[in-house]
Design an enzyme around this catalytic site. Structure first.
Site, mmCIF file in Angstrom:
data_model
loop_
_atom_site.group_PDB
_atom_site.id
_atom_site.type_symbol
_atom_site.label_atom_id
_atom_site.label_comp_id
_atom_site.label_asym_id
_atom_site.label_seq_id
_atom_site.Cartn_x
_atom_site.Cartn_y
_atom_site.Cartn_z
ATOM 1 N N ASP A 74 1.828 -2.759 4.576
ATOM 2 C CA ASP A 74 3.196 -2.416 4.989
ATOM 3 C C ASP A 74 3.517 -3.217 6.251
ATOM 4 O O ASP A 74 2.797 -3.131 7.246
ATOM 5 C CB ASP A 74 3.283 -0.913 5.265
ATOM 6 N N ASP A 113 11.716 -4.002 6.736
ATOM 7 C CA ASP A 113 10.510 -3.218 6.457
ATOM 8 C C ASP A 113 10.188 -3.348 4.975
ATOM 9 O O ASP A 113 11.070 -3.168 4.130
ATOM 10 C CB ASP A 113 10.792 -1.753 6.832
ATOM 11 N N GLU A 168 7.918 -1.230 -1.273
ATOM 12 C CA GLU A 168 9.058 -1.007 -0.386
ATOM 13 C C GLU A 168 9.878 -2.274 -0.212
ATOM 14 O O GLU A 168 9.330 -3.376 -0.113
ATOM 15 C CB GLU A 168 8.550 -0.542 0.989
#
Length: 337
Positions: free
Chosen positions: A123, A134, A323
């Site tokens: 991440d 992000d 993500e």
């Protein structure tokens, strides 16, 4: 004089008055308006630049996520690449393996290595002028049949979720859709973790995108920026706080208190100048201050520092994450990462 004639007669006067007011307001508010437009332009440019850097960093680091690689090397190389490309660390690089779902960022002495059968989540947060892109991906070295569609589940959920987003849509509708997909693959979403809006110097903004169906939710509005992140678990989808913390965040809203340690005051100055309210790792801090641990201890004790504890599923459970960051547009989204 008829009403129509009165209307015709007064219209030029009214128009002139309105024009004068508009001119007057324009002069008074011109500087503020220019500043607002400048900030909005900077905001979009910064989010887009952060997104482009993020893409390049993922392309660079993904091939290095291999069996035998040290967690610490992956974190260090990721963050060095962010800086090399003109960004800043928007969120410490997370390398979360197997049941660890979030917030593990290697300490300076980390000797952990990726092993056969591991499922590894990376991440990454990239900041440009305080605006953060992000994003996360997962790499699996696991051969157990029960995990074979784990990554596909979160990838599919995120892509489907983003395809449904436009102004006026509620975030709980996205949670319902992504949860259905993950369950359709035979896994469970992690309900305690969620997607989130992104604000200047705030990775986790004021709006959330749940990973499960909820009765109500925040409404997406044009111009907002969000990160949609989905987690799939081979277990029940419940996480708990671990005993370790490697990521911290300064709390500007906390009460003002006297700080006794000289090093503590220096650390606060470093945070104010470099991080604002963006999270930082112990590893990053110790590069600047050899005795920074003492400062963190004092700041935590007096409530000036928030802790991002390591979050885990049960031992033996596997978790995958995916993500992306996106901008809400007039009729959909613009994917940034």
């Amino acid at each position: 004089m008829s009403e129509e004639e009165k209307k015709i007669e007064t219209t030029p006067t009214e128009a002139a008055a309105e024009e004068n007011v508009e001119k007057e307001l324009t002069e008074e508010e011109k500087l503020a308006k220019e500043e607002e437009e400048k900030e909005q332009k900077l905001r979009l440019e910064s989010f887009r630049k952060a997104g482009e850097i993020h893409k390049q960093v993922v392309e660079y680091i993904k091939p290095l996520v291999i069996v035998g690689a040290k967690y610490l090397d992956i974190c260090e190389k990721t963050e060095a690449k962010i800086i090399e490309l003109g960004g800043e660390i928007g969120f410490p690089t997370n390398i979360c393996v197997n049941e660890v779902a979030a917030h593990y960022s290697s300490p300076p002495d980390d000797e952990s290595i990726i092993k056969e059968e591991d499922i590894v989540k990376i991440d990454i947060g990239v900041s440009v002028e305080g605006y953060v892109a992000d994003g996360a991906f997962t790499v699996s070295f696991n051969t157990d049949p029960s995990t074979q569609n784990l990554i596909l589940a979160v990838q599919t959920a995120v892509l489907k979720g983003m395809s449904l987003i436009k102004p006026g849509v509620k975030a709980n509708e996205i949670g319902k859709a992504t949860s259905k997909i993950i369950k359709g693959f035979g896994y469970n979403p992690i309900k305690e973790l969620s997607g989130h809006s992104l604000e200047k110097f705030q990775v986790h903004g004021f709006k959330e995108i749940p990973n499960v169906a909820l009765p109500t939710g925040d409404v997406f509005e044009e111009g907002e920026v969000f990160a949609l992140e989905c987690f799939a678990s081979t277990g029940a989808g419940n996480i708990h706080r671990g005993s370790n913390c490697y990521i911290y965040e300064y709390d500007l809203k906390s009460d003002r208190v006297p700080l006794r340690g000289k090093i503590t005051r220096k650390v606060v100055g470093w945070i104010a100048h470099n991080k604002k309210t963006l999270p930082f790792s112990m590893r990053e801090l110790l590069k600047e201050f050899r005795t920074g641990k003492f400062a963190i201890r004092e700041l935590t004790t007096v409530g000036k520092i928030g802790q991002h504890m390591v979050l885990k599923e049960e031992k033996g459970i596997y978790v995958a994450q995916w993500e992306h960051t996106f901008l809400v547009t007039e009729d959909g989204i613009e994917q940034l990462t």
